[in-house]
Design a protein around this motif. Sequence first.
Motif, PDB file in Angstrom:
ATOM      1  N   TYR A  92       0.831  -1.201   0.000  1.00  0.00           N
ATOM      2  CA  TYR A  92       0.000   0.000   0.000  1.00  0.00           C
ATOM      3  C   TYR A  92       0.867   1.252   0.000  1.00  0.00           C
ATOM      4  CZ  TYR A  92      -4.414  -2.448   0.660  1.00  0.00           C
ATOM      5  OH  TYR A  92      -5.517  -3.227   0.485  1.00  0.00           O
ATOM      6  N   LEU A  95       2.393   1.762  -3.441  1.00  0.00           N
ATOM      7  CA  LEU A  95       1.417   2.272  -4.421  1.00  0.00           C
ATOM      8  C   LEU A  95       1.177   3.757  -4.185  1.00  0.00           C
ATOM      9  CD1 LEU A  95      -0.637   1.878  -6.671  1.00  0.00           C
ATOM     10  CD2 LEU A  95      -2.310   1.244  -4.984  1.00  0.00           C
ATOM     11  N   ALA A  96       1.017   4.121  -2.908  1.00  0.00           N
ATOM     12  CA  ALA A  96       0.782   5.525  -2.582  1.00  0.00           C
ATOM     13  C   ALA A  96       1.951   6.389  -3.039  1.00  0.00           C
ATOM     14  CB  ALA A  96       0.563   5.683  -1.083  1.00  0.00           C
ATOM     15  N   CYS A  99       1.995   6.684  -6.895  1.00  0.00           N
ATOM     16  CA  CYS A  99       0.960   7.583  -7.407  1.00  0.00           C
ATOM     17  C   CYS A  99       1.293   9.040  -7.122  1.00  0.00           C
ATOM     18  CB  CYS A  99      -0.371   7.266  -6.766  1.00  0.00           C
ATOM     19  SG  CYS A  99      -1.014   5.756  -7.327  1.00  0.00           S
ATOM     20  N   SER A 100       1.775   9.308  -5.905  1.00  0.00           N
ATOM     21  CA  SER A 100       2.102  10.698  -5.582  1.00  0.00           C
ATOM     22  C   SER A 100       3.193  11.207  -6.499  1.00  0.00           C
ATOM     23  CB  SER A 100       2.580  10.809  -4.142  1.00  0.00           C
ATOM     24  OG  SER A 100       1.733  10.141  -3.291  1.00  0.00           O
ATOM     25  N   SER A 103       1.880  11.793 -10.022  1.00  0.00           N
ATOM     26  CA  SER A 103       1.021  12.952 -10.227  1.00  0.00           C
ATOM     27  C   SER A 103       1.803  14.247 -10.066  1.00  0.00           C
ATOM     28  CB  SER A 103      -0.177  12.906  -9.302  1.00  0.00           C
ATOM     29  OG  SER A 103       0.250  12.908  -7.984  1.00  0.00           O
ATOM     30  N   PHE A 146      -1.449 -14.838   1.404  1.00  0.00           N
ATOM     31  CA  PHE A 146      -2.766 -14.749   2.040  1.00  0.00           C
ATOM     32  C   PHE A 146      -3.614 -15.955   1.648  1.00  0.00           C
ATOM     33  CE2 PHE A 146      -6.872 -12.839   3.047  1.00  0.00           C
ATOM     34  CZ  PHE A 146      -6.561 -12.112   4.162  1.00  0.00           C
ATOM     35  N   TRP A 147      -3.466 -16.380   0.394  1.00  0.00           N
ATOM     36  CA  TRP A 147      -4.195 -17.529  -0.113  1.00  0.00           C
ATOM     37  C   TRP A 147      -3.751 -18.804   0.602  1.00  0.00           C
ATOM     38  CZ3 TRP A 147      -8.401 -17.749  -2.880  1.00  0.00           C
ATOM     39  CH2 TRP A 147      -8.746 -18.943  -3.500  1.00  0.00           C
TER      40      TRP A 147
ATOM     41  N   MET B  88     -11.108  -5.378  -4.934  1.00  0.00           N
ATOM     42  CA  MET B  88      -9.661  -5.191  -4.966  1.00  0.00           C
ATOM     43  C   MET B  88      -9.274  -4.131  -5.992  1.00  0.00           C
ATOM     44  SD  MET B  88      -6.865  -8.147  -5.340  1.00  0.00           S
ATOM     45  CE  MET B  88      -7.501  -8.964  -3.909  1.00  0.00           C
ATOM     46  N   SER B  91     -10.451  -0.746  -4.779  1.00  0.00           N
ATOM     47  CA  SER B  91      -9.726  -0.192  -3.636  1.00  0.00           C
ATOM     48  C   SER B  91      -8.350   0.308  -4.083  1.00  0.00           C
ATOM     49  CB  SER B  91      -9.611  -1.212  -2.516  1.00  0.00           C
ATOM     50  OG  SER B  91      -8.632  -2.159  -2.786  1.00  0.00           O
ATOM     51  N   TYR B  92      -7.690  -0.437  -5.002  1.00  0.00           N
ATOM     52  CA  TYR B  92      -6.409   0.070  -5.506  1.00  0.00           C
ATOM     53  C   TYR B  92      -6.610   1.380  -6.259  1.00  0.00           C
ATOM     54  CZ  TYR B  92      -3.710  -4.053  -4.234  1.00  0.00           C
ATOM     55  OH  TYR B  92      -3.068  -5.031  -3.538  1.00  0.00           O
ATOM     56  N   LEU B  95      -7.251   4.198  -3.776  1.00  0.00           N
ATOM     57  CA  LEU B  95      -6.028   4.625  -3.079  1.00  0.00           C
ATOM     58  C   LEU B  95      -5.167   5.478  -4.000  1.00  0.00           C
ATOM     59  CD1 LEU B  95      -4.113   4.535  -0.689  1.00  0.00           C
ATOM     60  CD2 LEU B  95      -3.147   2.439  -1.580  1.00  0.00           C
ATOM     61  N   ALA B  96      -5.030   5.024  -5.250  1.00  0.00           N
ATOM     62  CA  ALA B  96      -4.227   5.787  -6.214  1.00  0.00           C
ATOM     63  C   ALA B  96      -4.804   7.182  -6.413  1.00  0.00           C
ATOM     64  CB  ALA B  96      -4.177   5.033  -7.538  1.00  0.00           C
ATOM     65  N   CYS B  99      -4.187   9.371  -3.290  1.00  0.00           N
ATOM     66  CA  CYS B  99      -2.802   9.821  -3.170  1.00  0.00           C
ATOM     67  C   CYS B  99      -2.468  10.890  -4.189  1.00  0.00           C
ATOM     68  CB  CYS B  99      -1.859   8.655  -3.385  1.00  0.00           C
ATOM     69  SG  CYS B  99      -1.908   7.532  -2.046  1.00  0.00           S
ATOM     70  N   SER B 100      -2.928  10.689  -5.421  1.00  0.00           N
ATOM     71  CA  SER B 100      -2.638  11.691  -6.447  1.00  0.00           C
ATOM     72  C   SER B 100      -3.249  13.022  -6.071  1.00  0.00           C
ATOM     73  CB  SER B 100      -3.203  11.256  -7.786  1.00  0.00           C
ATOM     74  OG  SER B 100      -2.844   9.955  -8.060  1.00  0.00           O
ATOM     75  N   TRP B 135     -11.299   4.177   0.497  1.00  0.00           N
ATOM     76  CA  TRP B 135     -10.324   3.126   0.186  1.00  0.00           C
ATOM     77  C   TRP B 135     -10.184   2.156   1.355  1.00  0.00           C
ATOM     78  CZ3 TRP B 135      -5.659   3.238   3.174  1.00  0.00           C
ATOM     79  CH2 TRP B 135      -4.875   2.111   2.993  1.00  0.00           C
ATOM     80  N   SER B 139     -11.011  -1.759   1.131  1.00  0.00           N
ATOM     81  CA  SER B 139     -10.004  -2.807   1.250  1.00  0.00           C
ATOM     82  C   SER B 139     -10.341  -3.723   2.422  1.00  0.00           C
ATOM     83  CB  SER B 139      -8.616  -2.195   1.353  1.00  0.00           C
ATOM     84  OG  SER B 139      -8.225  -2.073   2.658  1.00  0.00           O
ATOM     85  N   LEU B 143     -10.696  -7.771   2.075  1.00  0.00           N
ATOM     86  CA  LEU B 143      -9.972  -8.738   2.903  1.00  0.00           C
ATOM     87  C   LEU B 143     -10.916  -9.715   3.593  1.00  0.00           C
ATOM     88  CD1 LEU B 143      -7.108  -6.719   4.551  1.00  0.00           C
ATOM     89  CD2 LEU B 143      -7.022  -8.363   2.702  1.00  0.00           C
ATOM     90  N   PHE B 146     -12.091 -12.149   1.037  1.00  0.00           N
ATOM     91  CA  PHE B 146     -10.982 -13.015   0.631  1.00  0.00           C
ATOM     92  C   PHE B 146     -10.739 -14.086   1.688  1.00  0.00           C
ATOM     93  CE2 PHE B 146      -6.616 -13.998  -0.645  1.00  0.00           C
ATOM     94  CZ  PHE B 146      -6.713 -13.901  -2.018  1.00  0.00           C
ATOM     95  N   TRP B 147     -10.909 -13.693   2.936  1.00  0.00           N
ATOM     96  CA  TRP B 147     -10.718 -14.617   4.042  1.00  0.00           C
ATOM     97  C   TRP B 147     -11.778 -15.712   4.018  1.00  0.00           C
ATOM     98  CZ3 TRP B 147      -6.768 -15.286   7.088  1.00  0.00           C
ATOM     99  CH2 TRP B 147      -6.918 -16.025   8.258  1.00  0.00           C
ATOM    100  N   PHE B 149     -13.352 -16.753   1.341  1.00  0.00           N
ATOM    101  CA  PHE B 149     -13.388 -17.465   0.062  1.00  0.00           C
ATOM    102  C   PHE B 149     -12.931 -18.930   0.128  1.00  0.00           C
ATOM    103  CE2 PHE B 149     -11.824 -18.125  -4.364  1.00  0.00           C
ATOM    104  CZ  PHE B 149     -13.062 -18.080  -4.961  1.00  0.00           C
ATOM    105  N   PRO B 150     -11.763 -19.243   0.758  1.00  0.00           N
ATOM    106  CA  PRO B 150     -11.334 -20.645   0.710  1.00  0.00           C
ATOM    107  C   PRO B 150     -12.299 -21.593   1.393  1.00  0.00           C
ATOM    108  CG  PRO B 150      -9.526 -19.233   1.346  1.00  0.00           C
ATOM    109  CD  PRO B 150     -10.753 -18.392   1.402  1.00  0.00           C
TER     110      PRO B 150
END
Lengths: 152, 152
Positions: A92, A95-96, A99-100, A103, A146-147, B88, B91-92, B95-96, B99-100, B135, B139, B143, B146-147, B149-150
Amino acid sequence: MDELPGAFGTSASFALRLGQSVFSSASLIFMCLDVEFYSYTAFCYLVTVMGLVIPWSVTLLVLDAYSVFVKCLPLQRRLVSLIIAGDMVLSYLSLAAACSTASVTDILPDVGGYYCPPKLCGRFQLSAAMAFLSWFLSSASCLFNFWLFPSL
Amino acid sequence: MDELPGAFGTSASFALRLGQSVFSSASLIFMCLDVEFYSYTAFCYLVTVMGLVIPWSVTLLVLDAYSVFVKCLPLQRRLVSLIIAGDMVLSYLSLAAACSTASVTDILPDVGGYYCPPKLCGRFQLSAAMAFLSWFLSSASCLFNFWLFPSL
């Protein structure tokens, strides 16, 4: 437990960590080497984050290499959860930072050409691109681990 | 299958989706209403992303509300994987965008005061803060699902 490609201790994970180390180091080098980056918060932030990502991915690269080439390390639940948490936070953050940086690099030539000569801007863009790649690999590592986690 | 708080179809998930809808709408409103945001790529990007996040979280809010208050919907593997993927990606993206926007807002007063009167800058900052909150919730939803899912 069957081995999941990409999870901790596999050769795919080794490749992912190698990519992370290379890209994050490249991002740091493009940003820092012979350039004054102190003037902008976003650039300082990128440097800080890359300064965290590099030791993390190099450490895990060494652990993976040991596990693949020397002796398979046992997968402990606590270790894997630590790796997941670290990967998630760092992905995270990177990515932040990417992106910053992207931009800010995008906006600099618009608001006054003298702030960013084209050659310098190109280096900042390269640095942001490397940070994006590092984020991508880091988040892939995080997802694979995580998987794997619930099966431990 | 035991119910996991925060996963699809629970009241915690309903609360998360409600938060996402509220924060993403607030972010869009602070950015768009009576402001010219077209000049900067980062602001247009935030508006685009929020334009994707709002329908997504409102749809899932309605589904969750139906599942909690009317009739429990069956958890299908395909549906949950679709929700995870969507959460997912969004959320990405958010976040992007956050931040921008934050970094552009941070740099605008430095490079020329007339580009950003304080009142306007405050609104952009608020918009970025709302996008960060959106965001975070998004996220968290991802999560939890995703937790879950299995075990499906």
